[in-house]
Design a protein around this motif. Structure first.
Motif, PDB file in Angstrom:
ATOM      1  N   PRO A 260      80.823  -4.654  10.432  1.00 15.41           N
ATOM      2  CA  PRO A 260      79.886  -3.939  11.522  1.00 15.41           C
ATOM      3  C   PRO A 260      78.385  -4.389  11.576  1.00 15.41           C
ATOM      4  O   PRO A 260      78.091  -4.292  10.787  1.00 15.41           O
ATOM      5  CB  PRO A 260      80.033  -2.561  11.373  1.00 15.41           C
ATOM      6  N   ASN A 261      78.051  -4.289  12.747  1.00 14.98           N
ATOM      7  CA  ASN A 261      76.583  -5.121  13.171  1.00 14.98           C
ATOM      8  C   ASN A 261      76.310  -5.923  12.371  1.00 14.98           C
ATOM      9  O   ASN A 261      75.170  -6.413  12.750  1.00 14.98           O
ATOM     10  CB  ASN A 261      75.712  -3.422  12.594  1.00 14.98           C
ATOM     11  N   LEU A 262      77.546  -7.029  12.181  1.00 17.21           N
ATOM     12  CA  LEU A 262      76.791  -8.050  11.394  1.00 17.21           C
ATOM     13  C   LEU A 262      76.583  -8.809  12.700  1.00 17.21           C
ATOM     14  O   LEU A 262      75.478  -9.602  12.175  1.00 17.21           O
ATOM     15  CB  LEU A 262      78.214  -9.290  10.387  1.00 17.21           C
TER      16      LEU A 262
ATOM     17  N   LEU B  48      72.647 -10.824  12.266  1.00 17.92           N
ATOM     18  CA  LEU B  48      72.244 -12.427  11.551  1.00 17.92           C
ATOM     19  C   LEU B  48      71.951 -12.760  13.190  1.00 17.92           C
ATOM     20  O   LEU B  48      70.672 -14.272  13.017  1.00 17.92           O
ATOM     21  CB  LEU B  48      73.939 -12.968  12.024  1.00 17.92           C
ATOM     22  N   GLY B  49      71.628 -11.734  14.031  1.00 13.70           N
ATOM     23  CA  GLY B  49      70.330 -12.222  15.524  1.00 13.70           C
ATOM     24  C   GLY B  49      69.690 -11.908  15.100  1.00 13.70           C
ATOM     25  O   GLY B  49      68.535 -12.431  16.009  1.00 13.70           O
ATOM     26  N   LYS B  50      68.525 -11.641  14.617  1.00 18.54           N
ATOM     27  CA  LYS B  50      67.769 -11.265  13.638  1.00 18.54           C
ATOM     28  C   LYS B  50      66.408 -12.176  13.131  1.00 18.54           C
ATOM     29  O   LYS B  50      65.737 -12.265  12.073  1.00 18.54           O
ATOM     30  CB  LYS B  50      67.759  -9.972  13.124  1.00 18.54           C
TER      31      LYS B  50
ATOM     32  N   LEU C 125      65.611 -19.897  16.569  1.00 19.02           N
ATOM     33  CA  LEU C 125      66.771 -18.451  16.049  1.00 19.02           C
ATOM     34  C   LEU C 125      67.401 -19.665  15.075  1.00 19.02           C
ATOM     35  O   LEU C 125      67.655 -20.944  15.450  1.00 19.02           O
ATOM     36  CB  LEU C 125      67.306 -18.667  17.384  1.00 19.02           C
ATOM     37  N   LEU C 126      67.852 -19.054  14.515  1.00 20.95           N
ATOM     38  CA  LEU C 126      68.277 -19.428  12.858  1.00 20.95           C
ATOM     39  C   LEU C 126      70.102 -19.281  13.144  1.00 20.95           C
ATOM     40  O   LEU C 126      70.251 -18.695  14.044  1.00 20.95           O
ATOM     41  CB  LEU C 126      67.895 -19.364  11.635  1.00 20.95           C
TER      42      LEU C 126
ATOM     43  N   LEU D 252      68.604  -1.346   9.507  1.00 21.59           N
ATOM     44  CA  LEU D 252      68.396  -2.541  10.284  1.00 21.59           C
ATOM     45  C   LEU D 252      67.473  -3.060  11.764  1.00 21.59           C
ATOM     46  O   LEU D 252      66.878  -4.243  11.579  1.00 21.59           O
ATOM     47  CB  LEU D 252      70.130  -2.863  10.713  1.00 21.59           C
ATOM     48  N   ASP D 253      66.730  -2.231  12.237  1.00 21.47           N
ATOM     49  CA  ASP D 253      66.180  -1.989  13.686  1.00 21.47           C
ATOM     50  C   ASP D 253      65.169  -2.602  12.964  1.00 21.47           C
ATOM     51  O   ASP D 253      64.131  -3.606  14.210  1.00 21.47           O
ATOM     52  CB  ASP D 253      66.161  -0.696  14.319  1.00 21.47           C
ATOM     53  N   ARG D 254      64.993  -2.515  11.837  1.00 22.59           N
ATOM     54  CA  ARG D 254      63.078  -3.119  11.569  1.00 22.59           C
ATOM     55  C   ARG D 254      63.063  -4.340  10.964  1.00 22.59           C
ATOM     56  O   ARG D 254      62.132  -4.577  10.741  1.00 22.59           O
ATOM     57  CB  ARG D 254      62.033  -2.243  10.594  1.00 22.59           C
ATOM     58  N   PHE D 255      64.164  -5.067  10.833  1.00 20.99           N
ATOM     59  CA  PHE D 255      64.452  -6.356   9.713  1.00 20.99           C
ATOM     60  C   PHE D 255      64.536  -7.605  10.539  1.00 20.99           C
ATOM     61  O   PHE D 255      63.993  -7.508  11.846  1.00 20.99           O
ATOM     62  CB  PHE D 255      65.840  -5.856   9.492  1.00 20.99           C
ATOM     63  N   ARG D 256      63.667  -8.402   9.811  1.00 21.02           N
ATOM     64  CA  ARG D 256      63.005  -9.649  10.613  1.00 21.02           C
ATOM     65  C   ARG D 256      64.281 -10.250   9.434  1.00 21.02           C
ATOM     66  O   ARG D 256      62.999 -10.828   8.474  1.00 21.02           O
ATOM     67  CB  ARG D 256      62.006  -9.283  10.600  1.00 21.02           C
ATOM     68  N   GLY D 257      64.689 -11.721   9.316  1.00 28.01           N
ATOM     69  CA  GLY D 257      65.340 -11.991   8.182  1.00 28.01           C
ATOM     70  C   GLY D 257      64.685 -13.878   8.830  1.00 28.01           C
ATOM     71  O   GLY D 257      64.106 -13.421   9.923  1.00 28.01           O
TER      72      GLY D 257
END
Length: 378
Positions: A44-46, A50-52, A60-61, A142-147
């Protein structure tokens, strides 16, 4: 009935192309692998997580994934996951190190840091992010995450070369026996422990990613010597010393004359100097430097340079790779005599040659320790 795959962790600094590094229990896969896509469906929400992930300049990675099948009897322990990553690193980075020396250019992930698992992961229910390690335990939205990828090593691709599926299969059989079947065979444990030390030795020496000092070199060399000692340790009732490692290196079936000739000087303490094979001489220098460095004896940066100005740290990977192949001989390797006797076909023999080409690479790498450096390196 096929296994169901779910994601355990994200590796944003490496893009794994082949499906070599897989098993019934754990697998390291890239975005093109069908199991990767299944893990996306089962997490769920993976996809959003990953899109972040972005590179340091906003690119984009496509992170690779460590995935687990529902065939795994329990949730993998941290030790099992770490050991699985170690056998992947050994199947790739050792030979990349060797080829980087012989080809004098980067041919893939040179450092084990490329295979670091990102500290943040989406929770199984997809509602939050979780990070747990020795430094902290934390949750976030998740909304505030930047990987990001590793700031110290480039994002690199793992292709079909120089990855070794047969070598991985050999190491995986040891991993499976220990972590799935519960076997506690000493020789298998020694190999896996040794590989964990190798992973540390293959890390970027400077933790900051800035210029390395000879202190960093000394620490890396100490890890390499430890890896050799663990590999040959006879078990709880025995001990290990320099000679046991040298005996293993002496047993390696070298092919080239320069590696078979016992004409290379090595110091064995005090005024004791002997003439031995090249790989033994290199290990003896590694051992002596390790002792001086860790015991606080006087040691200068120049001590890490050989007579032709190459670094002693260029060669442990090649020696270790050959030592490990001696401890764990390839059961599928085919000799020319097998073809002559019509026990195996020429096609099988050619495939075997391709799969064991690393031996030639290792020998060529070690020969660079005594050959003049090419003009463009001066």
């Amino acid at each position: 009935m096929s296994n169901k795959w779910t994601a355990l962790g994200v590796l944003p600094s490496v893009n794994v192309k082949p499906g070599y590094f897989s098993s019934d229990y754990l697998s390291l896969v890239g975005v093109a692998d069908p199991r990767y896509q299944e893990a996306l469906v089962n997490g769920p929400n993976l996809v959003q997580f990953l899109g972040k992930f972005e590179g340091s300049h906003g690119e984009l990675l496509r992170p690779s994934l460590l995935i687990r099948s529902d065939a795994y009897p329990d949730r993998p322990t941290a030790e099992a996951i770490s050991s699985f990553r170690d056998i992947v690193v050994a199947s790739i980075v050792l030979d990349v190190r060797v080829r980087t020396v012989t080809w004098r250019r980067n041919v893939g992930p040179v450092y084990a840091d490329s295979f670091d698992i990102y500290p943040w992961m989406i929770s199984p229910d997809g509602r939050r992010l979780v990070s747990e390690n020795a430094a902290h335990w934390a949750i976030h939205d998740l909304d505030r995450f930047r990987g990001t990828a590793s700031p110290t090593v480039p994002v690199q691709e793992v292709g079909h070369e120089p990855a070794h599926p047969r070598f991985f299969a050999q190491l995986y059989s040891l991993w499976k026996a220990r972590y799935i079947e519960g076997s506690d065979n000493w020789s298998s444990r020694a190999v896996l422990r040794s590989l964990n030390m190798v992973t540390s030795a293959l890390r970027l020496s400077s933790a900051t990613g800035s210029s390395e000092s000879f202190y960093d070199y000394g620490r890396a060399l100490a890890l390499w010597v430890s890896a050799f000692e663990i590999l040959v340790h006879p078990g709880p009732a025995g001990t290990v010393n320099r000679q046991k490692v040298l005996d293993l290196i002496s047993s390696i079936p070298w092919r080239s004359k320069i590696l078979l000739d016992e004409t290379h000087q090595a110091g064995f303490g005090g005024a004791n100097v002997g003439t031995v094979r090249l790989a033994n001489a290199l290990y003896a220098k590694m051992y002596n430097l390790r002792n001086d460095f860790l015991h606080g004896n006087p040691v200068e940066p120049a001590a890490f340079r050989l007579l032709n100005a190459t670094s002693i740290l260029d060669y442990p990977a090649a020696i270790f790779r050959m030592a490990l192949s001696t401890v764990l001989p390839d059961p599928d390797e085919i000799a020319a005599d097998d073809v002559i006797a019509e026990k195996r076909t020429r096609d099988e023999y050619w495939l075997s040659i391709q799969q064991t080409a690393y031996k030639n690479d290792c020998e060529e790498c070690l020969q660079a320790a005594v050959k003049p450096r090419p003009a463009d390196d001066e």
